[in-house]
Motif scaffolding. Structure first.
Motif, PDB file in Angstrom:
ATOM      1  N   VAL A  56       0.827  -1.217   0.000  1.00  0.00           N
ATOM      2  CA  VAL A  56       0.000   0.000   0.000  1.00  0.00           C
ATOM      3  C   VAL A  56       0.853   1.255   0.000  1.00  0.00           C
ATOM      4  O   VAL A  56       1.999   1.268   0.480  1.00  0.00           O
ATOM      5  CB  VAL A  56      -0.938   0.035   1.239  1.00  0.00           C
ATOM      6  CG1 VAL A  56      -1.989  -1.060   1.169  1.00  0.00           C
ATOM      7  CG2 VAL A  56      -0.151  -0.063   2.536  1.00  0.00           C
ATOM      8  N   GLY A  57       0.295   2.321  -0.557  1.00  0.00           N
ATOM      9  CA  GLY A  57       0.838   3.665  -0.359  1.00  0.00           C
ATOM     10  C   GLY A  57       1.894   4.081  -1.358  1.00  0.00           C
ATOM     11  O   GLY A  57       2.289   3.329  -2.246  1.00  0.00           O
ATOM     12  N   TYR A  58       2.360   5.321  -1.183  1.00  0.00           N
ATOM     13  CA  TYR A  58       3.231   5.968  -2.169  1.00  0.00           C
ATOM     14  C   TYR A  58       4.646   5.403  -2.186  1.00  0.00           C
ATOM     15  O   TYR A  58       5.411   5.698  -3.100  1.00  0.00           O
ATOM     16  CB  TYR A  58       3.253   7.485  -1.940  1.00  0.00           C
ATOM     17  CG  TYR A  58       3.728   7.912  -0.568  1.00  0.00           C
ATOM     18  CD1 TYR A  58       5.074   8.126  -0.315  1.00  0.00           C
ATOM     19  CD2 TYR A  58       2.822   8.101   0.473  1.00  0.00           C
ATOM     20  CE1 TYR A  58       5.512   8.507   0.925  1.00  0.00           C
ATOM     21  CE2 TYR A  58       3.245   8.493   1.720  1.00  0.00           C
ATOM     22  CZ  TYR A  58       4.593   8.702   1.948  1.00  0.00           C
ATOM     23  OH  TYR A  58       5.015   9.067   3.183  1.00  0.00           O
ATOM     24  N   LEU A  59       5.016   4.604  -1.197  1.00  0.00           N
ATOM     25  CA  LEU A  59       6.323   3.944  -1.222  1.00  0.00           C
ATOM     26  C   LEU A  59       6.171   2.424  -1.231  1.00  0.00           C
ATOM     27  O   LEU A  59       7.100   1.699  -0.857  1.00  0.00           O
ATOM     28  CB  LEU A  59       7.167   4.374  -0.010  1.00  0.00           C
ATOM     29  CG  LEU A  59       7.668   5.822  -0.021  1.00  0.00           C
ATOM     30  CD1 LEU A  59       8.513   6.100   1.227  1.00  0.00           C
ATOM     31  CD2 LEU A  59       8.500   6.113  -1.272  1.00  0.00           C
ATOM     32  N   ASP A  60       5.023   1.922  -1.676  1.00  0.00           N
ATOM     33  CA  ASP A  60       4.805   0.476  -1.743  1.00  0.00           C
ATOM     34  C   ASP A  60       5.197  -0.216  -0.436  1.00  0.00           C
ATOM     35  O   ASP A  60       6.026  -1.133  -0.406  1.00  0.00           O
ATOM     36  CB  ASP A  60       5.584  -0.140  -2.917  1.00  0.00           C
ATOM     37  CG  ASP A  60       5.071   0.341  -4.267  1.00  0.00           C
ATOM     38  OD1 ASP A  60       3.889   0.722  -4.343  1.00  0.00           O
ATOM     39  OD2 ASP A  60       5.853   0.349  -5.235  1.00  0.00           O
ATOM     40  N   THR A  61       4.579   0.243   0.626  1.00  0.00           N
ATOM     41  CA  THR A  61       4.864  -0.331   1.941  1.00  0.00           C
ATOM     42  C   THR A  61       4.254  -1.722   2.060  1.00  0.00           C
ATOM     43  O   THR A  61       3.115  -1.953   1.645  1.00  0.00           O
ATOM     44  CB  THR A  61       4.286   0.589   3.037  1.00  0.00           C
ATOM     45  OG1 THR A  61       4.893   1.876   2.923  1.00  0.00           O
ATOM     46  CG2 THR A  61       4.521   0.026   4.427  1.00  0.00           C
ATOM     47  N   ASN A  62       5.016  -2.642   2.639  1.00  0.00           N
ATOM     48  CA  ASN A  62       4.497  -3.970   2.948  1.00  0.00           C
ATOM     49  C   ASN A  62       3.717  -3.902   4.253  1.00  0.00           C
ATOM     50  O   ASN A  62       4.301  -3.741   5.326  1.00  0.00           O
ATOM     51  CB  ASN A  62       5.634  -4.977   3.116  1.00  0.00           C
ATOM     52  CG  ASN A  62       6.369  -5.269   1.833  1.00  0.00           C
ATOM     53  OD1 ASN A  62       5.771  -5.257   0.750  1.00  0.00           O
ATOM     54  ND2 ASN A  62       7.665  -5.546   1.926  1.00  0.00           N
ATOM     55  N   CYS A  63       2.398  -4.028   4.159  1.00  0.00           N
ATOM     56  CA  CYS A  63       1.562  -4.202   5.353  1.00  0.00           C
ATOM     57  C   CYS A  63       1.358  -5.709   5.520  1.00  0.00           C
ATOM     58  O   CYS A  63       1.075  -6.395   4.548  1.00  0.00           O
ATOM     59  CB  CYS A  63       0.228  -3.492   5.169  1.00  0.00           C
ATOM     60  SG  CYS A  63      -0.994  -3.843   6.452  1.00  0.00           S
ATOM     61  N   TRP A  64       1.536  -6.190   6.758  1.00  0.00           N
ATOM     62  CA  TRP A  64       1.459  -7.633   6.997  1.00  0.00           C
ATOM     63  C   TRP A  64       0.286  -7.990   7.885  1.00  0.00           C
ATOM     64  O   TRP A  64      -0.003  -7.280   8.852  1.00  0.00           O
ATOM     65  CB  TRP A  64       2.749  -8.121   7.679  1.00  0.00           C
ATOM     66  CG  TRP A  64       3.918  -8.087   6.760  1.00  0.00           C
ATOM     67  CD1 TRP A  64       4.838  -7.089   6.646  1.00  0.00           C
ATOM     68  CD2 TRP A  64       4.281  -9.078   5.797  1.00  0.00           C
ATOM     69  NE1 TRP A  64       5.746  -7.394   5.665  1.00  0.00           N
ATOM     70  CE2 TRP A  64       5.439  -8.610   5.130  1.00  0.00           C
ATOM     71  CE3 TRP A  64       3.747 -10.313   5.433  1.00  0.00           C
ATOM     72  CZ2 TRP A  64       6.054  -9.345   4.115  1.00  0.00           C
ATOM     73  CZ3 TRP A  64       4.362 -11.036   4.427  1.00  0.00           C
ATOM     74  CH2 TRP A  64       5.509 -10.555   3.784  1.00  0.00           C
ATOM     75  N   ILE A  65      -0.360  -9.098   7.568  1.00  0.00           N
ATOM     76  CA  ILE A  65      -1.287  -9.743   8.493  1.00  0.00           C
ATOM     77  C   ILE A  65      -0.606 -11.025   8.947  1.00  0.00           C
ATOM     78  O   ILE A  65      -0.181 -11.839   8.124  1.00  0.00           O
ATOM     79  CB  ILE A  65      -2.641 -10.056   7.837  1.00  0.00           C
ATOM     80  CG1 ILE A  65      -3.290  -8.770   7.325  1.00  0.00           C
ATOM     81  CG2 ILE A  65      -3.559 -10.766   8.837  1.00  0.00           C
ATOM     82  CD1 ILE A  65      -4.637  -8.996   6.626  1.00  0.00           C
ATOM     83  N   ILE A  66      -0.455 -11.152  10.260  1.00  0.00           N
ATOM     84  CA  ILE A  66       0.219 -12.305  10.863  1.00  0.00           C
ATOM     85  C   ILE A  66      -0.800 -13.050  11.712  1.00  0.00           C
ATOM     86  O   ILE A  66      -1.452 -12.451  12.569  1.00  0.00           O
ATOM     87  CB  ILE A  66       1.387 -11.846  11.763  1.00  0.00           C
ATOM     88  CG1 ILE A  66       2.367 -10.964  10.981  1.00  0.00           C
ATOM     89  CG2 ILE A  66       2.097 -13.054  12.377  1.00  0.00           C
ATOM     90  CD1 ILE A  66       3.436 -10.313  11.866  1.00  0.00           C
ATOM     91  N   ALA A  67      -0.934 -14.348  11.471  1.00  0.00           N
ATOM     92  CA  ALA A  67      -1.934 -15.142  12.200  1.00  0.00           C
ATOM     93  C   ALA A  67      -1.494 -16.598  12.232  1.00  0.00           C
ATOM     94  O   ALA A  67      -0.704 -17.033  11.393  1.00  0.00           O
ATOM     95  CB  ALA A  67      -3.293 -15.038  11.512  1.00  0.00           C
ATOM     96  N   PRO A  68      -2.010 -17.372  13.168  1.00  0.00           N
ATOM     97  CA  PRO A  68      -1.865 -18.824  13.073  1.00  0.00           C
ATOM     98  C   PRO A  68      -2.848 -19.332  12.022  1.00  0.00           C
ATOM     99  O   PRO A  68      -3.926 -18.756  11.850  1.00  0.00           O
ATOM    100  CB  PRO A  68      -2.239 -19.315  14.475  1.00  0.00           C
ATOM    101  CG  PRO A  68      -3.190 -18.272  14.987  1.00  0.00           C
ATOM    102  CD  PRO A  68      -2.772 -16.962  14.357  1.00  0.00           C
TER     103      PRO A  68
END
Ligand SMILES: [Zn+2]
Ligand SMILES: [Zn+2]
Length: 244
Positions: A19-31
């Motif tokens: 996402v966003g103007y610098l291609d940020t890695n947003c993570w979803i972490i789950a079992p």
């Protein structure tokens, strides 16, 4: 989405949302459990509707910022409110966010580090999206020391790793490191006398700590592709000597 079997037989479920103007890695972490497993969302950089849609498959127990540069937090307030989830971060990042807002006020756009000049030259000066509320600095859970957050059977360790910013956090879960802008393939994240609140000796100390994990540990940085501890470890002294 990725799945990986741990030593204990547990399976971690990861989703990377760029996402966003610098291609940020947003993570979803789950079992990787059936139904709606408990999850942490890390670095909601922008586009809260997209992130909320992805998060609907989980019971989100917190939204965590690795640090408060704008490219990691522009969706923070909107997402946390829509999920009714607590915001987790290091209180030292309030000062970082204040510096971001001050830059926006003085120059009319956000400071995106070394990428800023290029973005401005291309007519893509980074700015908040109108209508998305900006973070007000509120944290529901403040992390200042190593802390474990349990997602059902999956323990996530939160590790203070100062340097890129004073309150930068990294996460470790089940063979995976999430390093924010502290460690990338090829070296540490940005520190510079020209970039506020950064500290090269501190980031090198943090990088050395992260690289004590086993060589097969996967490193997921805040932007771009993954690497491993074993790939990066041989270059630490080179980075130390070059000074960035
Ligand atoms: Zn950053
Ligand atoms: Zn970043």
């Amino acid at each position: 989405m990725g799945r990986a079997t741990s030593q204990a037989g547990l399976v971690i479920r990861l989703e990377r949302l760029v996402v966003g103007y610098l291609d940020t890695n947003c993570w979803i972490i789950a079992p990787d459990l059936p139904g709606r497993p408990p999850a942490l969302i890390v670095d909601p950089g922008d586009d809260p509707d997209y992130l909320a849609a992805a998060a609907a498959s989980y019971e989100v127990v917190g939204v965590l910022l690795t640090h408060a540069h704008a490219d990691h937090v522009l969706a923070l307030t909107a997402l946390a409110e829509s999920l009714n989830a607590p915001i987790i971060g290091h209180p030292a990042e309030r000062e970082v966010w204040a510096a971001e807002l001050d830059h926006l006020k003085r120059h009319g756009y956000l400071d995106a580090g070394t990428a800023t000049a290029g973005l401005v030259a291309n007519g893509q000066a980074p700015r908040p999206t109108p209508g998305i509320p900006l973070w007000d600095g509120h944290l529901d859970q403040e992390i200042t020391t190593p802390t474990t957050i349990s997602l059902g059977p999956l323990d996530v360790q939160i590790i203070p790793t100062p340097g890129h910013s004073p309150g930068s956090l990294s996460l470790y879960a089940d063979g995976h490191l999430f390093t924010g802008d502290t460690l990338f393939p090829g070296g540490p994240g940005l520190t510079s006398p020209d970039y506020p609140l950064t500290d090269f000796p501190a980031i090198m100390q943090s990088v050395r700590t992260l690289l004590t994990h086993p060589p097969e540990t996967t490193i997921h940085p805040g932007h771009g592709p993954d690497t491993t501890v074993g790939t990066e470890l041989p270059y630490v002294e080179t980075w130390q000597t070059r000074g960035w």
